[in-house]
Design an enzyme around this catalytic site. Structure first.
Site, PDB file in Angstrom:
ATOM      1  N   HIS A 244       1.799  -1.106   0.185  1.00  0.00           N
ATOM      2  CA  HIS A 244       1.611  -0.190  -0.557  1.00  0.00           C
ATOM      3  C   HIS A 244       1.798   1.103   0.164  1.00  0.00           C
ATOM      4  O   HIS A 244       0.739   1.329   1.356  1.00  0.00           O
ATOM      5  CB  HIS A 244       0.397   0.010  -1.318  1.00  0.00           C
ATOM      6  CG  HIS A 244       0.120  -1.446  -2.475  1.00  0.00           C
ATOM      7  ND1 HIS A 244       1.132  -2.147  -2.864  1.00  0.00           N
ATOM      8  CD2 HIS A 244      -0.974  -1.562  -3.158  1.00  0.00           C
ATOM      9  CE1 HIS A 244       0.765  -2.825  -3.814  1.00  0.00           C
ATOM     10  NE2 HIS A 244      -0.544  -2.573  -4.051  1.00  0.00           N
TER      11      HIS A 244
ATOM     12  N   CYS B 243      -6.290  -2.754  -4.573  1.00  0.00           N
ATOM     13  CA  CYS B 243      -5.636  -2.677  -3.311  1.00  0.00           C
ATOM     14  C   CYS B 243      -5.368  -1.203  -3.122  1.00  0.00           C
ATOM     15  O   CYS B 243      -5.684  -0.663  -1.941  1.00  0.00           O
ATOM     16  CB  CYS B 243      -4.518  -3.350  -3.349  1.00  0.00           C
ATOM     17  SG  CYS B 243      -3.752  -3.517  -4.974  1.00  0.00           S
TER      18      CYS B 243
END
Ligand code: NAP
Ligand code: 3JM
Length: 352
Positions: A252, A132
């Site tokens: 994130h 990710c």
């Protein structure tokens, strides 16, 4: 939605944080599937879930589960992929694997469609979906590489707990309540479920994601370093990463310092470039306090970039802040996007 001419799609890890987003993304994108097979471990087998108004029964993932499957989206951990992805391929499926099991295998393409979609032509049955944190960073770096060249990248991440699975989100929520209520709590998942020690994540920041390697970097940091070079076809790129877990549920963030090959580039040149780059939304207006934040990215597929500044000492150095929904562009959306690319490039046919 389900249709006559279409693909049989299997989701492995369908009950997990990523698997749930994969199912939702297939629906949101009107992905051309005629059959959907939802697989998990024996723990969830038999469980019923509703998908777009239709009831599906979760089945235990076994080698024979892949009979007739065209595309299998795997997100059930590395050991499950190592065991079952080759079985799915034997049954004729193309696998898009979300784990780190095959990413650095030189015979397996590691793909972010905005960056290296053409690598899909070299697949041998398995296509790896990057980590990710790597995905959102390379989406932002690729237009810069194309226009100005890229020499060096130093990144610090601020990662959400959902990257460690549904149980980690639960741990953050319960721990936060316990601390507020002055109750005892017992960390059991973070930073790494399988490591020796567990630490409080609520009201904290943990500079460990995945296990430590012999070189002092964590495995998550090494994933970012190695995967970035492979996806961008830049084996000589200088990359270093520090990965940190924060008490954020989803999204994130990354502080990225980069050095380009060209002289004389300004921050506005950089903003102008990223404004129209594929998969990117530029949110960069300090005067109006506009910059990306994870809470504003949840549920969105794009990579959000802001805080673009030229370094005060290095003429070729720039700083930027990159945020994305780790379960979508970081996992489920990138996987479904790969599946869409396979169809668009004629690598997979949706006709009978
Ligand atoms: P999660 O919420 O813990 O879900 C794990 C899923 O895997 C569940 O559906 C679970 O099924 C299933 N599973 C566990 N053991 C299995 C087995 N032996 N056979 C079949 N299914 C099994 O974790 P997650 O966050 O969704 O992540 C899953 C995996 O995806 C991770 O381990 C990682 O490799 C990968 N991932 C990749 C990214 C990325 O950056 N691309 C991001 C996050 C995760 P049950 O309900 O039966 O337990
Ligand atoms: C994100 O059990 C496992 O092998 C999964 C560990 C893991 C990974 C991984 O290494 O596949 C958890 C969360 C990732 C990832 O995307 O790299």
């Amino acid at each position: 939605m389900s249709q006559q001419n279409g693909l049989h799609v299997a989701v492995v890890g369908a009950t997990g944080a990523v698997g749930q987003q994969m199912i939702q993304t297939l629906i949101n994108r009107s992905f051309p599937f005629k059959k959907l097979t939802l697989l998990s471990s024996a723990r969830s087998a038999g469980k019923k879930i509703m998908v777009a108004g239709q009831e599906y029964t979760i089945q235990e993932a076994k080698p024979e589960s892949f009979e007739g499957v065209d595309i299998a989206l795997f997100s059930a951990g590395g050991s499950v992929s190592l065991e079952l992805a080759p079985e799915a391929v034997k049954h004729g499926a193309i696998v898009v694997d979300n784990t780190s099991a095959f990413r650095m295998d030189p015979t397996i393409p590691l793909v972010v469609p905005e960056v290296n979609e053409a690598d899909l032509f070299n697949h041998n049955g398995i296509i790896a979906n990057p980590n990710c944190s790597t995905i959102q960073m390379v989406v932002a770096l690729e237009p810069i590489r194309q226009k100005f060249g890229l020499k060096k990248v130093l990144v610090s991440t601020y990662q959400a707990v959902s990257g460690a699975g549904a149980a980690a989100v639960q741990e953050l929520k319960e721990q936060t309540k316990s601390i507020i209520n002055d109750e005892k709590y017992d960390p059991a998942i973070l930073p790494v479920k399988g490591d020796k020690k567990h630490y409080q994540i609520a009201f904290n920041a943990i500079p460990q994601i995945d296990k430590f390697q012999d070189n002092g970097f964590t495995y998550e940091e090494m994933k970012m370093i190695n995967e970035t070079k492979k996806i961008m076809h830049l084996p000589e790129l200088q990359v270093a990463a520090t990965c940190v877990r924060l008490p954020v549920a989803v999204g994130h963030s990354e502080s990225v310092y980069l050095e380009i090959d060209n002289d004389g580039v300004s921050a506005s040149d950089m903003k102008e470039l990223l404004k129209d780059a594929p998969g990117i939304v530029l949110q960069d207006d300090p005067e109006n306090q506009l910059y990306p934040m994870p809470a504003n990215c949840v549920g969105l597929n794009e990579v959000f970039v802001g805080r673009i500044r030229k370094d005060l000492d290095a003429d070729r150095g720039f700083h930027m802040w990159v945020v994305s929904d780790n379960l979508l562009k970081g996992a489920a959306w990138n996987s479904v996007q790969i599946a869409e690319s396979l169809i668009r490039l004629g690598i997979v046919s949706t006709n009978e």
